[in-house]
Design a protein around this motif. Sequence first.
Motif, PDB file in Angstrom:
ATOM      1  N   LEU A 152       1.910   0.466 -11.211  1.00 49.07           N
ATOM      2  CA  LEU A 152       1.864  -0.484 -10.095  1.00 49.07           C
ATOM      3  C   LEU A 152       2.149  -1.913 -10.547  1.00 49.07           C
ATOM      4  CD1 LEU A 152      -1.313   0.706  -8.126  1.00 49.07           C
ATOM      5  CD2 LEU A 152       1.072   1.040  -7.519  1.00 49.07           C
ATOM      6  N   ALA A 162       7.898   5.147  -8.022  1.00 50.36           N
ATOM      7  CA  ALA A 162       7.389   5.594  -6.714  1.00 50.36           C
ATOM      8  C   ALA A 162       7.357   7.118  -6.669  1.00 50.36           C
ATOM      9  CB  ALA A 162       8.261   5.032  -5.604  1.00 50.36           C
ATOM     10  N   ARG A 187       4.397   8.349  -8.673  1.00 51.54           N
ATOM     11  CA  ARG A 187       3.135   8.133  -7.940  1.00 51.54           C
ATOM     12  C   ARG A 187       2.987   9.146  -6.812  1.00 51.54           C
ATOM     13  NH1 ARG A 187       4.377   2.516  -8.697  1.00 51.54           N
ATOM     14  NH2 ARG A 187       5.368   2.420  -6.652  1.00 51.54           N
ATOM     15  N   LEU A 188       4.124   9.403  -6.135  1.00 50.66           N
ATOM     16  CA  LEU A 188       4.082  10.297  -4.980  1.00 50.66           C
ATOM     17  C   LEU A 188       3.668  11.713  -5.367  1.00 50.66           C
ATOM     18  CD1 LEU A 188       4.718  10.669  -1.929  1.00 50.66           C
ATOM     19  CD2 LEU A 188       7.051  11.246  -2.594  1.00 50.66           C
ATOM     20  N   LEU A 223      12.950  -5.068  -1.352  1.00 53.03           N
ATOM     21  CA  LEU A 223      13.375  -4.400  -2.587  1.00 53.03           C
ATOM     22  C   LEU A 223      12.810  -5.100  -3.823  1.00 53.03           C
ATOM     23  CD1 LEU A 223      17.130  -3.600  -1.802  1.00 53.03           C
ATOM     24  CD2 LEU A 223      15.183  -2.050  -1.713  1.00 53.03           C
ATOM     25  N   PHE A 274      -0.525  10.880   5.320  1.00 56.68           N
ATOM     26  CA  PHE A 274       0.647  10.035   5.030  1.00 56.68           C
ATOM     27  C   PHE A 274       1.412  10.483   3.774  1.00 56.68           C
ATOM     28  CE2 PHE A 274       2.755   6.367   3.138  1.00 56.68           C
ATOM     29  CZ  PHE A 274       3.515   5.929   4.193  1.00 56.68           C
ATOM     30  N   VAL A 275       0.671  10.646   2.667  1.00 53.90           N
ATOM     31  CA  VAL A 275       1.339  10.998   1.407  1.00 53.90           C
ATOM     32  C   VAL A 275       2.036  12.358   1.535  1.00 53.90           C
ATOM     33  CG1 VAL A 275       0.981  11.530  -1.039  1.00 53.90           C
ATOM     34  CG2 VAL A 275      -0.213   9.612  -0.002  1.00 53.90           C
ATOM     35  N   PHE A 311      -4.403   7.541  -5.709  1.00 53.08           N
ATOM     36  CA  PHE A 311      -5.091   6.266  -5.932  1.00 53.08           C
ATOM     37  C   PHE A 311      -6.267   6.113  -4.988  1.00 53.08           C
ATOM     38  CE2 PHE A 311      -0.899   5.195  -7.609  1.00 53.08           C
ATOM     39  CZ  PHE A 311      -1.216   4.448  -8.730  1.00 53.08           C
ATOM     40  N   PHE A 369      -8.381   2.800  -4.075  1.00 56.66           N
ATOM     41  CA  PHE A 369      -8.457   1.372  -4.380  1.00 56.66           C
ATOM     42  C   PHE A 369      -9.823   0.807  -4.012  1.00 56.66           C
ATOM     43  CE2 PHE A 369      -3.981   2.285  -3.440  1.00 56.66           C
ATOM     44  CZ  PHE A 369      -3.378   1.822  -4.603  1.00 56.66           C
ATOM     45  N   VAL A 372       5.256  12.009   3.370  1.00 57.61           N
ATOM     46  CA  VAL A 372       6.337  11.472   2.527  1.00 57.61           C
ATOM     47  C   VAL A 372       6.815  12.539   1.546  1.00 57.61           C
ATOM     48  CG1 VAL A 372       7.009   9.633   0.919  1.00 57.61           C
ATOM     49  CG2 VAL A 372       5.392   9.133   2.751  1.00 57.61           C
ATOM     50  N   LYS A 393      11.640   0.869  -9.991  1.00 53.58           N
ATOM     51  CA  LYS A 393      10.611   0.950  -8.943  1.00 53.58           C
ATOM     52  C   LYS A 393      10.693   2.287  -8.204  1.00 53.58           C
ATOM     53  CE  LYS A 393      10.495  -3.956  -8.042  1.00 53.58           C
ATOM     54  NZ  LYS A 393      10.985  -5.025  -7.181  1.00 53.58           N
ATOM     55  N   VAL A 404       0.839  -1.211   0.000  1.00 54.08           N
ATOM     56  CA  VAL A 404       0.000   0.000   0.000  1.00 54.08           C
ATOM     57  C   VAL A 404       0.868   1.253   0.000  1.00 54.08           C
ATOM     58  CG1 VAL A 404      -1.661   1.351   1.353  1.00 54.08           C
ATOM     59  CG2 VAL A 404      -1.962  -1.121   1.117  1.00 54.08           C
ATOM     60  N   ILE A 405       1.843   1.279   0.904  1.00 55.49           N
ATOM     61  CA  ILE A 405       2.631   2.519   0.974  1.00 55.49           C
ATOM     62  C   ILE A 405       3.547   2.682  -0.239  1.00 55.49           C
ATOM     63  CG2 ILE A 405       2.472   2.758   3.489  1.00 55.49           C
ATOM     64  CD1 ILE A 405       5.254   1.775   3.779  1.00 55.49           C
ATOM     65  N   MET A 406       3.936   1.535  -0.847  1.00 57.59           N
ATOM     66  CA  MET A 406       4.699   1.650  -2.106  1.00 57.59           C
ATOM     67  C   MET A 406       3.803   2.236  -3.194  1.00 57.59           C
ATOM     68  SD  MET A 406       6.835  -1.906  -1.936  1.00 57.59           S
ATOM     69  CE  MET A 406       7.477  -2.014  -3.562  1.00 57.59           C
ATOM     70  N   SER A 407       2.537   1.817  -3.213  1.00 64.30           N
ATOM     71  CA  SER A 407       1.627   2.334  -4.242  1.00 64.30           C
ATOM     72  C   SER A 407       1.355   3.829  -4.032  1.00 64.30           C
ATOM     73  CB  SER A 407       0.310   1.554  -4.218  1.00 64.30           C
ATOM     74  OG  SER A 407      -0.437   1.919  -3.087  1.00 64.30           O
ATOM     75  N   LEU A 408       1.530   4.294  -2.784  1.00 70.53           N
ATOM     76  CA  LEU A 408       1.305   5.718  -2.512  1.00 70.53           C
ATOM     77  C   LEU A 408       2.559   6.550  -2.798  1.00 70.53           C
ATOM     78  CD1 LEU A 408      -0.699   5.421   0.822  1.00 70.53           C
ATOM     79  CD2 LEU A 408      -1.591   5.877  -1.464  1.00 70.53           C
ATOM     80  N   GLY A 409       3.669   5.881  -3.128  1.00 72.61           N
ATOM     81  CA  GLY A 409       4.849   6.639  -3.532  1.00 72.61           C
ATOM     82  C   GLY A 409       6.059   6.489  -2.632  1.00 72.61           C
ATOM     83  N   VAL A 410       5.994   5.558  -1.661  1.00 71.03           N
ATOM     84  CA  VAL A 410       7.172   5.346  -0.815  1.00 71.03           C
ATOM     85  C   VAL A 410       8.117   4.390  -1.555  1.00 71.03           C
ATOM     86  CG1 VAL A 410       8.018   4.496   1.402  1.00 71.03           C
ATOM     87  CG2 VAL A 410       5.845   5.722   1.283  1.00 71.03           C
ATOM     88  N   LYS A 411       9.400   4.763  -1.593  1.00 72.36           N
ATOM     89  CA  LYS A 411      10.362   3.951  -2.341  1.00 72.36           C
ATOM     90  C   LYS A 411      10.695   2.678  -1.569  1.00 72.36           C
ATOM     91  CE  LYS A 411      12.285   7.967  -4.547  1.00 72.36           C
ATOM     92  NZ  LYS A 411      13.316   8.940  -4.627  1.00 72.36           N
ATOM     93  N   PRO A 412      10.868   1.567  -2.313  1.00 69.48           N
ATOM     94  CA  PRO A 412      11.186   0.298  -1.637  1.00 69.48           C
ATOM     95  C   PRO A 412      12.420   0.395  -0.739  1.00 69.48           C
ATOM     96  CG  PRO A 412      10.727  -0.089  -3.954  1.00 69.48           C
ATOM     97  CD  PRO A 412      10.731   1.386  -3.768  1.00 69.48           C
ATOM     98  N   ARG A 413      13.441   1.147  -1.187  1.00 72.63           N
ATOM     99  CA  ARG A 413      14.656   1.197  -0.371  1.00 72.63           C
ATOM    100  C   ARG A 413      14.428   1.958   0.943  1.00 72.63           C
ATOM    101  NH1 ARG A 413      16.763   4.706  -4.598  1.00 72.63           N
ATOM    102  NH2 ARG A 413      16.844   6.828  -3.826  1.00 72.63           N
ATOM    103  N   LEU A 459       9.826  -6.500  -3.967  1.00 75.97           N
ATOM    104  CA  LEU A 459       8.353  -6.498  -3.964  1.00 75.97           C
ATOM    105  C   LEU A 459       7.784  -5.614  -5.073  1.00 75.97           C
ATOM    106  CD1 LEU A 459       7.278  -6.148  -0.213  1.00 75.97           C
ATOM    107  CD2 LEU A 459       7.008  -8.151  -1.681  1.00 75.97           C
ATOM    108  N   HIS A 460       6.684  -6.086  -5.690  1.00 80.69           N
ATOM    109  CA  HIS A 460       5.915  -5.247  -6.604  1.00 80.69           C
ATOM    110  C   HIS A 460       4.673  -4.794  -5.843  1.00 80.69           C
ATOM    111  CE1 HIS A 460       8.163  -5.909 -10.273  1.00 80.69           C
ATOM    112  NE2 HIS A 460       8.314  -7.150  -9.895  1.00 80.69           N
ATOM    113  N   PRO A 461       4.304  -3.514  -5.961  1.00 79.67           N
ATOM    114  CA  PRO A 461       3.180  -3.011  -5.163  1.00 79.67           C
ATOM    115  C   PRO A 461       1.919  -3.869  -5.287  1.00 79.67           C
ATOM    116  CG  PRO A 461       4.233  -1.205  -6.327  1.00 79.67           C
ATOM    117  CD  PRO A 461       4.897  -2.454  -6.786  1.00 79.67           C
TER     118      PRO A 461
END
Lengths: 389, 227
Positions: B56, B80, B83-84, A378, B108-109, B89, B91, B112, B76, A282-291, A380-382
Amino acid sequence: MAMVFSNMLLVFSISLQLGQYDMMIGNTLKMFSGNLQIQQQDYLDAPKMDRTVPDINQLVASLRQQTPYRYAARASTFALASSEDRTFGIQVTGVEPEFEPQVTALSGLVSEGRYLRDGAAAEIVLGKVMAKNLKVNLGDEITLLGSGKDGSFAAGIVTVAGIFDSGLSDADRAMALVGLSYFQDTFAMHGDGHSIVVSLDTLEGDIEASQQIQQQLAVLTDHVDELKVHDWRALNPGLEQAIQADFISAWFMYGVLILLVALGVMNTQLMSVLERTREFGVIMSLGVKPRMISGLVLLESLLMGLLGLVIGVALGGLVVLYFQHVGLYFPGMEEMAQRFNLPDRIYPEISLLSVLMGPVVVMIFSLVATLYPALRILRLHPIEAMRAT
Amino acid sequence: MSAIECLDLCKYFQQGDSVIKALDHLSVAFEQGAFVCLSGPSGSGKTTLLNAIGGLDELDSGEVRLDGQRIDNLSKSELADIRLHKIGFVFQAYNLIPVLTARENVEFVMQVQGIPAQERHEKANAILQEVGLLGMEHRLPAQLSGGQQQRVAVARAIVSKPKLVLADEPTANLDTRSMEKLMEQFVALNQNHKVTFLIATHDTRVMAYAKRQIKMVDGQIVADETR
């Protein structure tokens, strides 16, 4: 919790082990070698009769006056010891009866008769096994045959004054003590000896004491260039090696403990990552980077490790402090300790090394163990992550 | 230049022995400020198309461009970032963060994005008031009804006024009044800020708001009407 407990256990075990080593070294030095020895520079490598400390009686007396340490002069050689029935090769050591008990525990090990009283008297104290081999008892006479310092034939007759029982088979079979003056007269030492044994209050003070003694030697004798001050490591090379070998084998045990903790941490972190896979998606889909998420998981592990370290070290330290005060008693140790005039308890040694060494390694391993779950993030796909249950 | 361009998108799923064509050589473009409803039966590829445009999900082939920038081949981390800063989104399953309160989910967004706390609070309060959840901002998602969670999800998507909102069944759990209110907010954002809306829905009431309706079947566009 596992980290706290293992850290506590490590702090206590390592402190106890280091305390045990100190005790082991102290006891060994008390048995015979002392903390330091002043010898002719080549004597330790090849103990020949003519490699002497000149005018040893005068030198040791001066050292006693000039420095705060305990000293005892010695001379030593191999000789044939003959009783009425048998003859054996033995090591005869001439000691100062009034000073030797200050540096070693041999005098306390006499189980029959008495220790030496007069350095010039023709009497001998020998090991229990040797007495049995020579078939001698208290009051019996033994003839000593050997070479003098000058190569001359040396012989003397001594009376058995005491028999010691150290429990160490080599010492009980081959070692015998006579007075230093008697030794010097019999073996034509002309006032020389082979070593001056130095006893210190602590193990750690040997470097400073060695320097101080070296300086005094320069003042007190013209033969300073021929003399050398050896520390206990040089005098007992096997002892330090044995301790190192024991420490390495102990680290194998600690390694297993650390590995178990690290696997536990990895399992916990992996489960924690798996349980939160959907949230990470969820947070990756909102724009948080995996790293960034990966970094957070590592940070979480670091904080957990630090918390485990602080609490574990604090609790372990308290346990060590308690036992450092009261000592740790092992049943059956008392009798043996009394015989050797040694403490009957082990006192753990608390130091920065003993307290931090284990827990820091646990923390590093825990962090390494977290790398896999962190790296998994790292990959993971969203969408896949959000579908996780 | 279109704001969103999809060229020959293919995405197939293996299900047992058969292959599901979620996107089957689909090409479509959307202008900035478009208000589009995607309709079609379940499995027609609406959600897959939204996921592809939002970066995604990985495609089997094809290209997706946002504002002329190709995004299907980005890392990725780069996706990200897009998207940010560009996409909001909503869902189907809300996807709120269960350990955060309604307000924290909305903020939250922005957090970030690095928006200062005071500004975040003000924006979150304003949007929560608009969606009728002020007073419930301290509740966790589990303490909210399905409709309320949906509204938190919508508030989170539009609070930072992204250029593009991808909404998957945003009104599925809303009553008529809430649905109308939400759609009015979407329309206002669309008209006042030129925010592009792509809404996948079965709800004919929602479709009534759309300027453009696209019907999908088996991963292909079968109808594309502009009003």
